[in-house]
Design a protein around this motif. Structure first.
Motif, PDB file in Angstrom:
ATOM      1  N   ASP A 302       0.915  -1.303   0.030  1.00  0.00           N
ATOM      2  CA  ASP A 302       0.018  -0.047  -0.126  1.00  0.00           C
ATOM      3  C   ASP A 302       0.874   1.296   0.033  1.00  0.00           C
ATOM      4  O   ASP A 302       0.369   2.273  -0.643  1.00  0.00           O
ATOM      5  CB  ASP A 302      -0.905   0.278   1.201  1.00  0.00           C
ATOM      6  CG  ASP A 302      -2.002  -1.132   1.181  1.00  0.00           C
ATOM      7  OD1 ASP A 302      -2.323  -1.469   0.052  1.00  0.00           O
ATOM      8  OD2 ASP A 302      -2.499  -1.452   2.089  1.00  0.00           O
ATOM      9  N   ALA A 303       2.024   1.247   0.731  1.00  0.00           N
ATOM     10  CA  ALA A 303       3.023   2.375   0.816  1.00  0.00           C
ATOM     11  C   ALA A 303       3.707   2.564  -0.461  1.00  0.00           C
ATOM     12  O   ALA A 303       3.616   3.720  -1.048  1.00  0.00           O
ATOM     13  CB  ALA A 303       3.791   2.092   1.901  1.00  0.00           C
ATOM     14  N   VAL A 304       4.040   1.568  -1.225  1.00  0.00           N
ATOM     15  CA  VAL A 304       4.680   1.509  -2.590  1.00  0.00           C
ATOM     16  C   VAL A 304       3.557   2.011  -3.354  1.00  0.00           C
ATOM     17  O   VAL A 304       3.937   2.910  -4.119  1.00  0.00           O
ATOM     18  CB  VAL A 304       5.216   0.021  -2.982  1.00  0.00           C
ATOM     19  CG1 VAL A 304       5.671   0.291  -4.450  1.00  0.00           C
ATOM     20  CG2 VAL A 304       6.205  -0.102  -2.031  1.00  0.00           C
ATOM     21  N   ALA A 305       2.361   1.550  -3.492  1.00  0.00           N
ATOM     22  CA  ALA A 305       1.334   2.077  -4.407  1.00  0.00           C
ATOM     23  C   ALA A 305       0.997   3.680  -4.134  1.00  0.00           C
ATOM     24  O   ALA A 305       0.731   4.390  -5.071  1.00  0.00           O
ATOM     25  CB  ALA A 305       0.113   1.468  -3.989  1.00  0.00           C
ATOM     26  N   ARG A 306       1.058   4.181  -3.062  1.00  0.00           N
ATOM     27  CA  ARG A 306       1.031   5.580  -2.571  1.00  0.00           C
ATOM     28  C   ARG A 306       2.253   6.459  -3.071  1.00  0.00           C
ATOM     29  O   ARG A 306       1.762   7.433  -3.647  1.00  0.00           O
ATOM     30  CB  ARG A 306       0.860   5.933  -1.124  1.00  0.00           C
ATOM     31  CG  ARG A 306       0.525   7.122  -0.542  1.00  0.00           C
ATOM     32  CD  ARG A 306      -0.702   7.786  -1.076  1.00  0.00           C
ATOM     33  NE  ARG A 306      -1.045   8.976  -0.762  1.00  0.00           N
ATOM     34  CZ  ARG A 306      -1.513  10.084  -1.540  1.00  0.00           C
ATOM     35  NH1 ARG A 306      -1.705   9.888  -2.597  1.00  0.00           N
ATOM     36  NH2 ARG A 306      -1.654  11.217  -0.866  1.00  0.00           N
ATOM     37  N   LEU A 307       3.371   5.971  -3.037  1.00  0.00           N
ATOM     38  CA  LEU A 307       4.284   6.482  -3.509  1.00  0.00           C
ATOM     39  C   LEU A 307       4.386   6.617  -5.087  1.00  0.00           C
ATOM     40  O   LEU A 307       4.532   7.741  -5.830  1.00  0.00           O
ATOM     41  CB  LEU A 307       5.662   5.830  -3.353  1.00  0.00           C
ATOM     42  CG  LEU A 307       6.157   5.992  -1.614  1.00  0.00           C
ATOM     43  CD1 LEU A 307       7.356   5.136  -1.325  1.00  0.00           C
ATOM     44  CD2 LEU A 307       6.359   7.727  -1.420  1.00  0.00           C
ATOM     45  N   ASN A 308       3.955   5.650  -5.816  1.00  0.00           N
ATOM     46  CA  ASN A 308       3.776   5.606  -7.191  1.00  0.00           C
ATOM     47  C   ASN A 308       2.595   6.742  -7.621  1.00  0.00           C
ATOM     48  O   ASN A 308       2.608   7.259  -8.769  1.00  0.00           O
ATOM     49  CB  ASN A 308       3.220   4.138  -7.575  1.00  0.00           C
ATOM     50  CG  ASN A 308       4.404   3.256  -7.897  1.00  0.00           C
ATOM     51  OD1 ASN A 308       5.457   4.038  -8.072  1.00  0.00           O
ATOM     52  ND2 ASN A 308       4.025   1.864  -7.732  1.00  0.00           N
ATOM     53  N   GLU A 309       1.627   6.927  -6.745  1.00  0.00           N
ATOM     54  CA  GLU A 309       0.709   7.830  -6.901  1.00  0.00           C
ATOM     55  C   GLU A 309       1.230   9.242  -6.728  1.00  0.00           C
ATOM     56  O   GLU A 309       1.104  10.128  -7.747  1.00  0.00           O
ATOM     57  CB  GLU A 309      -0.385   7.977  -6.119  1.00  0.00           C
ATOM     58  CG  GLU A 309      -1.351   6.546  -6.151  1.00  0.00           C
ATOM     59  CD  GLU A 309      -2.417   6.576  -5.416  1.00  0.00           C
ATOM     60  OE1 GLU A 309      -2.635   7.551  -4.454  1.00  0.00           O
ATOM     61  OE2 GLU A 309      -3.112   5.322  -5.181  1.00  0.00           O
ATOM     62  N   LEU A 310       2.002   9.556  -5.904  1.00  0.00           N
ATOM     63  CA  LEU A 310       2.864  10.677  -5.670  1.00  0.00           C
ATOM     64  C   LEU A 310       4.079  11.023  -6.625  1.00  0.00           C
ATOM     65  O   LEU A 310       4.148  12.159  -6.767  1.00  0.00           O
ATOM     66  CB  LEU A 310       3.531  10.853  -4.145  1.00  0.00           C
ATOM     67  CG  LEU A 310       2.501  10.512  -2.812  1.00  0.00           C
ATOM     68  CD1 LEU A 310       3.104  10.616  -1.721  1.00  0.00           C
ATOM     69  CD2 LEU A 310       1.484  11.926  -2.851  1.00  0.00           C
ATOM     70  N   PHE A 311       4.730  10.127  -6.971  1.00  0.00           N
ATOM     71  CA  PHE A 311       5.753  10.235  -8.028  1.00  0.00           C
ATOM     72  C   PHE A 311       5.420   9.110  -9.049  1.00  0.00           C
ATOM     73  O   PHE A 311       5.925   8.214  -9.250  1.00  0.00           O
ATOM     74  CB  PHE A 311       6.963   9.948  -7.227  1.00  0.00           C
ATOM     75  CG  PHE A 311       7.388  10.699  -6.014  1.00  0.00           C
ATOM     76  CD1 PHE A 311       7.838  12.074  -6.191  1.00  0.00           C
ATOM     77  CD2 PHE A 311       7.019  10.476  -4.967  1.00  0.00           C
ATOM     78  CE1 PHE A 311       8.091  12.983  -5.276  1.00  0.00           C
ATOM     79  CE2 PHE A 311       7.344  11.372  -3.846  1.00  0.00           C
ATOM     80  CZ  PHE A 311       7.938  12.476  -4.061  1.00  0.00           C
ATOM     81  N   PRO A 312       4.567   9.639 -10.135  1.00  0.00           N
ATOM     82  CA  PRO A 312       4.327   8.527 -11.131  1.00  0.00           C
ATOM     83  C   PRO A 312       5.393   8.082 -11.981  1.00  0.00           C
ATOM     84  O   PRO A 312       6.386   8.821 -12.158  1.00  0.00           O
ATOM     85  CB  PRO A 312       3.122   9.303 -11.820  1.00  0.00           C
ATOM     86  CG  PRO A 312       2.822  10.371 -11.132  1.00  0.00           C
ATOM     87  CD  PRO A 312       3.925  10.789 -10.260  1.00  0.00           C
ATOM     88  N   PRO A 313       5.573   6.857 -12.291  1.00  0.00           N
ATOM     89  CA  PRO A 313       6.576   6.287 -13.087  1.00  0.00           C
ATOM     90  C   PRO A 313       6.506   6.987 -14.526  1.00  0.00           C
ATOM     91  O   PRO A 313       5.383   7.567 -14.888  1.00  0.00           O
ATOM     92  CB  PRO A 313       6.347   4.924 -13.005  1.00  0.00           C
ATOM     93  CG  PRO A 313       5.057   4.466 -12.835  1.00  0.00           C
ATOM     94  CD  PRO A 313       4.621   5.904 -11.991  1.00  0.00           C
ATOM     95  N   VAL A 314       7.344   6.741 -15.425  1.00  0.00           N
ATOM     96  CA  VAL A 314       7.480   7.488 -16.774  1.00  0.00           C
ATOM     97  C   VAL A 314       6.361   6.583 -17.660  1.00  0.00           C
ATOM     98  O   VAL A 314       6.556   5.215 -17.689  1.00  0.00           O
ATOM     99  CB  VAL A 314       8.697   7.512 -17.490  1.00  0.00           C
ATOM    100  CG1 VAL A 314       8.629   8.178 -19.031  1.00  0.00           C
ATOM    101  CG2 VAL A 314       9.507   8.357 -16.726  1.00  0.00           C
ATOM    102  N   GLY A 315       5.545   6.848 -18.318  1.00  0.00           N
ATOM    103  CA  GLY A 315       4.534   6.305 -19.008  1.00  0.00           C
ATOM    104  C   GLY A 315       3.469   5.572 -18.366  1.00  0.00           C
ATOM    105  O   GLY A 315       2.875   5.989 -17.355  1.00  0.00           O
ATOM    106  N   ASN A 316       3.415   4.328 -18.998  1.00  0.00           N
ATOM    107  CA  ASN A 316       2.721   3.397 -18.207  1.00  0.00           C
ATOM    108  C   ASN A 316       3.322   2.679 -17.040  1.00  0.00           C
ATOM    109  O   ASN A 316       2.694   1.857 -16.528  1.00  0.00           O
ATOM    110  CB  ASN A 316       2.228   2.274 -18.987  1.00  0.00           C
ATOM    111  CG  ASN A 316       1.319   2.739 -20.263  1.00  0.00           C
ATOM    112  OD1 ASN A 316       0.426   3.670 -20.085  1.00  0.00           O
ATOM    113  ND2 ASN A 316       1.273   2.283 -21.449  1.00  0.00           N
ATOM    114  N   GLY A 317       4.741   3.120 -16.814  1.00  0.00           N
ATOM    115  CA  GLY A 317       5.493   2.344 -15.697  1.00  0.00           C
ATOM    116  C   GLY A 317       6.108   1.086 -16.091  1.00  0.00           C
ATOM    117  O   GLY A 317       5.814   0.453 -17.225  1.00  0.00           O
ATOM    118  N   GLY A 318       7.299   0.913 -15.683  1.00  0.00           N
ATOM    119  CA  GLY A 318       8.183  -0.420 -15.951  1.00  0.00           C
ATOM    120  C   GLY A 318       8.819  -0.172 -17.359  1.00  0.00           C
ATOM    121  O   GLY A 318       9.064   1.000 -17.609  1.00  0.00           O
ATOM    122  N   PRO A 319       9.293  -1.293 -17.929  1.00  0.00           N
ATOM    123  CA  PRO A 319      10.143  -1.012 -18.910  1.00  0.00           C
ATOM    124  C   PRO A 319       9.500  -0.763 -20.180  1.00  0.00           C
ATOM    125  O   PRO A 319       8.373  -1.002 -20.634  1.00  0.00           O
ATOM    126  CB  PRO A 319      10.878  -2.573 -18.995  1.00  0.00           C
ATOM    127  CG  PRO A 319      10.019  -3.372 -18.231  1.00  0.00           C
ATOM    128  CD  PRO A 319       9.236  -2.665 -17.366  1.00  0.00           C
TER     129      PRO A 319
END
Length: 326
Positions: A302-319
């Motif tokens: 849940d904490a990692v998911a929240r951090l992804n919301e706060l600092f979105p990865p580039v594009g759809n995320g991942g490689p």
């Protein structure tokens, strides 16, 4: 302290690497020695520097400070020592880059300043587009054969640079790269597109530099409210203003977790695929306290998911290509 292998090598390094870019430029010799003492006391056995750190008139001050600490402490064998080659170390046209001539000359100069007979990890500080890989590996292989360099790494490479370097090394039956030092943090995630997956596929360990985004992720807003010392340059102030709302939400979330912002940022990196050791560059021995706390910090899904919301990865995320193709 936790230890892990450096990439696919058998070399064991601490999961935090002590960066020394402040040595010489911001810190004198005594303060630099105190930080090295504190780092080893905390169990950090991995020390990163570069020939140009602290350099004024190409003096290589950071390496010199580390060398004098080795001489005083007698603790060279306890340290996995990393330094770099590429940046200008003289006014001549051959005093820079990754030509065989400069690699060999720069290595000899670093060994002298560091007061040691070998460099554990010799890193190319940047890609040299004007020098062929055959020449670069010829020089590195020579240094390895002489026992002056044990492992070779890179810094600031693109994913295809890592692949090209490894392909050339394989033709020579060389080990090639064991690490890549890259700019990577919650605020800087573009490397997840190609550099990170390339390194994972090739067995190259990741050493994130600026893991706290030049202090932005270490509680910059809290420090400002409390009047604590921090980065006060015009550039730093502009970056705080640029990310103000994002940092405000981040620090509020860290307060909810009951954790220091720097510990959260480092714990997130330590949990990322392929990351060997974030590089922390304290300006005092006391500043090592929070980074070591990150090793005891576990972020749940849940904490990692929240951090992804706060600092979105580039594009759809991942490689890539999935991150941008669909």
């Amino acid at each position: 302290m936790q230890y892990t292998n450096l990439g696919r090598s058998g070399l064991k390094v601490s999961r935090l690497c002590l960066g020394t870019m402040n040595f010489g430029w911001q810190l004198g010799e005594a303060d630099s020695h105190a930080i090295l003492d504190a780092g080893l006391a905390a169990g950090i056995n991995f020390v990163d520097t570069a020939d140009m750190y602290g350099a004024r008139d190409y003096e290589g001050t950071a390496e010199t400070y580390i060398g004098s600490w080795f001489a005083k402490s007698g603790r060279r064998d306890e340290v996995v020592l990393a330094t770099k080659v590429y940046q200008p170390m003289g006014d001549g046209p051959n005093d820079r880059g990754l030509s065989a001539r400069h690699i060999v000359a720069a290595c000899e100069a670093s060994l002298t300043r560091l007061g040691t007979d070998r460099i554990d990890l010799y890193q190319m500080h940047h890609i040299d587009r004007g020098t062929p890989w055959e020449e670069i590996w010829q020089a590195m292989d020579r240094l390895v054969a002489q026992g002056k360099v044990l492992y070779v790494g890179s810094s600031n490479f693109a994913g295809w640079h890592l692949a090209g370097a490894q392909a050339a090394a394989m033709k020579r039956h060389s080990l090639g790269l064991v690490s890549e030092q890259l700019k990577y943090s919650l605020l800087t995630r573009a490397v997840e597109l190609e550099v990170v997956p390339a390194a994972q596929a090739l067995g190259i360990g990741l050493l994130p530099w600026s893991p706290l985004a030049q202090g932005l992720l270490s509680g910059a807003l809290r420090k400002h409210r409390e009047g604590a010392a921090g980065r006060t340059t015009t550039h730093a102030a502009a970056r705080v203003a640029e990310h103000f709302e994002q940092l405000q939400r981040y620090e509020t979330f860290c307060d909810e977790l009951g954790l220091h912002p720097a510990a959260v940022a480092l714990a997130w990196l330590l949990g990322r695929p392929g990351v060997t050791a974030p590089i922390v560059g304290p300006r005092s021995a006391e500043q090592l306290t929070v980074p070591t706390q990150a090793l005891e910090t576990t972020l749940d899904d849940d904490a990692v998911a929240r951090l992804n919301e706060l600092f979105p990865p580039v594009g759809n995320g991942g490689p890539g290509p999935e991150a941008w193709a669909w």
